[in-house]
Motif scaffolding. Structure first.
Motif, PDB file in Angstrom:
ATOM      1  N   PRO A 340     -25.049   3.938   8.999  1.00  0.00           N
ATOM      2  CA  PRO A 340     -23.965   3.669   9.947  1.00  0.00           C
ATOM      3  C   PRO A 340     -23.177   2.401   9.663  1.00  0.00           C
ATOM      4  N   ASP A 341     -23.767   1.426   8.958  1.00  0.00           N
ATOM      5  CA  ASP A 341     -23.083   0.146   8.809  1.00  0.00           C
ATOM      6  C   ASP A 341     -21.932   0.175   7.811  1.00  0.00           C
ATOM      7  N   GLY A 342     -21.747   1.287   7.089  1.00  0.00           N
ATOM      8  CA  GLY A 342     -20.640   1.362   6.138  1.00  0.00           C
ATOM      9  C   GLY A 342     -19.354   1.915   6.712  1.00  0.00           C
ATOM     10  N   TRP A 343     -19.409   2.502   7.892  1.00  0.00           N
ATOM     11  CA  TRP A 343     -18.222   3.175   8.425  1.00  0.00           C
ATOM     12  C   TRP A 343     -17.078   2.238   8.800  1.00  0.00           C
ATOM     13  N   PRO A 344     -17.319   1.002   9.234  1.00  0.00           N
ATOM     14  CA  PRO A 344     -16.169   0.112   9.451  1.00  0.00           C
ATOM     15  C   PRO A 344     -15.339  -0.112   8.184  1.00  0.00           C
ATOM     16  N   VAL A 345     -16.002  -0.211   7.033  1.00  0.00           N
ATOM     17  CA  VAL A 345     -15.271  -0.368   5.767  1.00  0.00           C
ATOM     18  C   VAL A 345     -14.491   0.913   5.457  1.00  0.00           C
ATOM     19  N   TYR A 346     -15.095   2.062   5.731  1.00  0.00           N
ATOM     20  CA  TYR A 346     -14.409   3.346   5.547  1.00  0.00           C
ATOM     21  C   TYR A 346     -13.132   3.386   6.381  1.00  0.00           C
ATOM     22  N   ARG A 347     -13.232   2.967   7.639  1.00  0.00           N
ATOM     23  CA  ARG A 347     -12.061   3.013   8.516  1.00  0.00           C
ATOM     24  C   ARG A 347     -10.976   2.044   8.052  1.00  0.00           C
ATOM     25  N   GLU A 348     -11.394   0.919   7.466  1.00  0.00           N
ATOM     26  CA  GLU A 348     -10.404  -0.002   6.906  1.00  0.00           C
ATOM     27  C   GLU A 348      -9.671   0.654   5.734  1.00  0.00           C
ATOM     28  N   HIS A 349     -10.400   1.361   4.902  1.00  0.00           N
ATOM     29  CA  HIS A 349      -9.756   2.127   3.829  1.00  0.00           C
ATOM     30  C   HIS A 349      -8.778   3.146   4.406  1.00  0.00           C
ATOM     31  N   GLN A 350      -9.200   3.862   5.425  1.00  0.00           N
ATOM     32  CA  GLN A 350      -8.333   4.861   6.045  1.00  0.00           C
ATOM     33  C   GLN A 350      -7.024   4.240   6.521  1.00  0.00           C
ATOM     34  N   ARG A 351      -7.114   3.106   7.184  1.00  0.00           N
ATOM     35  CA  ARG A 351      -5.910   2.476   7.723  1.00  0.00           C
ATOM     36  C   ARG A 351      -4.974   2.047   6.606  1.00  0.00           C
ATOM     37  N   LEU A 352      -5.535   1.501   5.519  1.00  0.00           N
ATOM     38  CA  LEU A 352      -4.695   1.052   4.416  1.00  0.00           C
ATOM     39  C   LEU A 352      -4.100   2.227   3.641  1.00  0.00           C
ATOM     40  N   ILE A 353      -4.893   3.260   3.439  1.00  0.00           N
ATOM     41  CA  ILE A 353      -4.355   4.442   2.753  1.00  0.00           C
ATOM     42  C   ILE A 353      -3.291   5.105   3.625  1.00  0.00           C
ATOM     43  N   GLY A 354      -3.525   5.158   4.934  1.00  0.00           N
ATOM     44  CA  GLY A 354      -2.508   5.695   5.837  1.00  0.00           C
ATOM     45  C   GLY A 354      -1.222   4.899   5.774  1.00  0.00           C
ATOM     46  N   PHE A 355      -1.339   3.577   5.711  1.00  0.00           N
ATOM     47  CA  PHE A 355      -0.164   2.715   5.546  1.00  0.00           C
ATOM     48  C   PHE A 355       0.572   3.062   4.257  1.00  0.00           C
ATOM     49  N   ARG A 356      -0.184   3.250   3.177  1.00  0.00           N
ATOM     50  CA  ARG A 356       0.442   3.595   1.886  1.00  0.00           C
ATOM     51  C   ARG A 356       1.147   4.944   1.985  1.00  0.00           C
ATOM     52  N   ARG A 357       0.544   5.893   2.669  1.00  0.00           N
ATOM     53  CA  ARG A 357       1.164   7.213   2.821  1.00  0.00           C
ATOM     54  C   ARG A 357       2.465   7.126   3.621  1.00  0.00           C
ATOM     55  N   ARG A 358       2.512   6.235   4.604  1.00  0.00           N
ATOM     56  CA  ARG A 358       3.722   6.087   5.422  1.00  0.00           C
ATOM     57  C   ARG A 358       4.831   5.348   4.687  1.00  0.00           C
ATOM     58  N   HIS A 359       4.481   4.694   3.596  1.00  0.00           N
ATOM     59  CA  HIS A 359       5.462   3.963   2.783  1.00  0.00           C
ATOM     60  C   HIS A 359       5.296   4.389   1.324  1.00  0.00           C
ATOM     61  N   PRO A 360       5.577   5.648   1.012  1.00  0.00           N
ATOM     62  CA  PRO A 360       5.289   6.169  -0.334  1.00  0.00           C
ATOM     63  C   PRO A 360       6.066   5.481  -1.440  1.00  0.00           C
ATOM     64  N   TRP A 361       7.162   4.816  -1.091  1.00  0.00           N
ATOM     65  CA  TRP A 361       7.955   4.128  -2.110  1.00  0.00           C
ATOM     66  C   TRP A 361       7.203   2.945  -2.738  1.00  0.00           C
ATOM     67  N   LEU A 362       6.122   2.486  -2.087  1.00  0.00           N
ATOM     68  CA  LEU A 362       5.352   1.372  -2.644  1.00  0.00           C
ATOM     69  C   LEU A 362       4.785   1.700  -4.022  1.00  0.00           C
ATOM     70  N   VAL A 363       4.617   2.988  -4.324  1.00  0.00           N
ATOM     71  CA  VAL A 363       3.987   3.385  -5.583  1.00  0.00           C
ATOM     72  C   VAL A 363       4.703   2.812  -6.799  1.00  0.00           C
ATOM     73  N   ARG A 364       6.032   2.623  -6.705  1.00  0.00           N
ATOM     74  CA  ARG A 364       6.790   2.112  -7.850  1.00  0.00           C
ATOM     75  C   ARG A 364       7.562   0.837  -7.549  1.00  0.00           C
ATOM     76  N   ALA A 365       7.359   0.267  -6.384  1.00  0.00           N
ATOM     77  CA  ALA A 365       8.099  -0.941  -6.013  1.00  0.00           C
ATOM     78  C   ALA A 365       7.539  -2.160  -6.734  1.00  0.00           C
ATOM     79  N   PRO A 366       8.312  -2.828  -7.577  1.00  0.00           N
ATOM     80  CA  PRO A 366       7.779  -3.969  -8.333  1.00  0.00           C
ATOM     81  C   PRO A 366       7.409  -5.141  -7.439  1.00  0.00           C
ATOM     82  N   GLY A 367       8.180  -5.377  -6.395  1.00  0.00           N
ATOM     83  CA  GLY A 367       7.865  -6.450  -5.466  1.00  0.00           C
ATOM     84  C   GLY A 367       8.031  -7.832  -6.074  1.00  0.00           C
TER      85      GLY A 367
END
Length: 441
Positions: A340-367
């Motif tokens: 059970p102690d690994g699921w908070p890290v899993y949820r953090e991954h979910q939130r960040l991947i969800g953020f990336r999905r909502r901003h798909p242009w980041l894949v090629r943005a040099p920044g």
């Protein structure tokens, strides 16, 4: 490069270890063992994480750890047979998950039929041309990969070798794979792939080809070989090292290099894989592990998550026999069996991947890097049409941090904390946040 790669986020698994197959010798009970299906049991977990690709370690018949191949056309009997591969392909297709295979084409195991024939016949013979030799005459010995006596290096100047590799790649693409990771690409002359890939792509134009490059001139290798991408080890090292040493100047320098690569190719980015110490151990301070994830999903590239990192797994790679075992563990039969102690890290991954999905242009943005200090870093990326600008603010310090340039709305914050908590535009100690950047005046 195929368009679908811009939307790919990979879950990287090492099948032999993942399924509990013995990696230091054959099964006590010989014959085909149907273990590969255990990966299919995790596909819903992978999709729920936010990934849509499975980047696989070796699955072909091998002597031990999978990188000493003895038959490129057969699934390793420790994992299963043709029906097990077909079932995994079908399960992945049902969920929209892509599959990339690990192609070990620099070398083969000593028991590979071509290697055995070459060693028996010797240099200067038709069979012997399949491998590279060191020395002359009776003193000639087969070249081995990085001192590993069981790994015999193929002679990539021979047309027969190029034809064999093209056949293997096409065979598995026809059987459901979507691409290839080329193991130890850095050890293979780039012109070899110039002879192989046109043959493969004539039949499979949508295949993605990724090369393992630990060192060397990444951009030149891509340009000269014709592969699509390489593993971005420079960025990997800078991410964990900057966090461990609290020195963001190293990461800022590496990001300048990373942006230059984007002019030539789209790098494959990661903070963990089957060959390196787990990110949780590399970083050291548990408060800073998700800082690495924030960088991974904010900067340009095709990102991957190494299986178990999303649960905070630990494991140190050691330079000894069996030194990879800790980073290639067996997984439980299903995600429900995880601690059970690994699921908070899993949820953090979910939130960040969800953020990336909502901003798909980041894949090629040099920044760009807006502000850098030992313990603070501010990165900015803008959409191609200029309508959206985002800033990632990282703070490793013991005090709250407010960037020199003001930021706007806070979109994401480490730890899953309420976005309304804390002063606006301030990042708490040992935290990170993503903001919508204020418009330029």
């Amino acid at each position: 490069m195929p368009d679908w790669v811009d939307h790919a986020i990979w879950w990287h698994a090492y099948p032999l270890g993942f399924t509990g197959a013995p990696v230091h010798g054959p099964d006590a009970d010989p014959g085909v063992r149907h273990r590969l299906g255990r990966l299919a049991e995790w596909l819903d977990y992978v999709v729920e994480l936010g990934c849509n690709g499975l980047l696989l370690g070796p699955v072909f018949a091998a002597q031990t750890h999978g990188y000493d191949t003895i038959d490129h056309f057969a699934l390793d009997p420790r994992l299963g047979g043709d029906e097990d591969w077909d079932a995994l392909v079908a399960a992945a297709r049902d969920r929209g998950v892509r599959l990339v295979l690990d192609g070990v084409f620099n070398h083969v195991g000593r028991d590979h039929p071509r290697a055995r024939a070459a060693l028996a016949a010797g240099p200067g013979t038709e069979a012997g041309r399949w491998v590279r030799w060191t020395g002359d005459g009776d003193g000639a010995v087969p070249e081995v990969f990085e001192g590993h006596g069981q790994l015999v290096v193929l002679d990539h100047s021979q047309p027969e070798v190029a034809e064999h590799v093209a056949q293997v790649m096409s065979h598995w693409l026809e059987r459901g794979a979507d691409g290839w990771r080329l193991d130890a690409a850095y050890a293979v002359r780039p012109e070899f792939w110039r002879s192989v890939l046109p043959v493969v792509r004539a039949r499979h134009p949508q295949a993605w080809v990724l090369g393992e490059m630990i060192h060397g001139d990444y951009a030149a290798y891509v340009a000269e070989s014709g592969i699509d991408s390489v593993t971005q080890y420079e960025l990997w090292k800078a991410v964990w090292s900057s966090l461990a040493d609290r020195n963001f100047y190293e990461l800022a320098w590496a990001l300048d290099r990373h942006r230059a690569f984007l002019d030539v190719f789209l790098p494959q980015t990661f903070v963990g894989n089957h060959d390196v110490t787990r990110i949780a151990d590399q970083v050291g301070d548990a408060r800073h592990v998700t800082h690495a994830l924030a960088v991974l999903f904010f900067v340009a590239g095709t990102p991957s998550v190494y299986a178990g990192d999303e649960q905070g797994f630990r494991g140190v790679k050691e330079d000894r026999a069996g030194g990879d075992d800790a980073i290639r563990p067996e997984f439980p039969p299903s995600p429900g069996d995880l601690a059970p102690d690994g699921w908070p890290v899993y949820r953090e991954h979910q939130r960040l991947i969800g953020f990336r999905r909502r901003h798909p242009w980041l894949v090629r943005a040099p920044g760009s890097t807006v502000q850098v200090a030992n313990e603070q870093l501010v990165l900015e990326s803008a959409s191609p049409d200029g309508t959206e600008r985002l800033r990632l603010v990282l703070n490793l310090g013991d005090e709250p941090f407010a960037p020199q340039e003001g930021v706007g709305e806070r979109l994401l914050r480490s730890g899953g904390l309420d976005l309304a908590e804390g002063p606006e535009g301030v990042v708490p100690p040992h935290a990170w946040a993503v903001f919508r950047a204020q418009a330029s005046r």
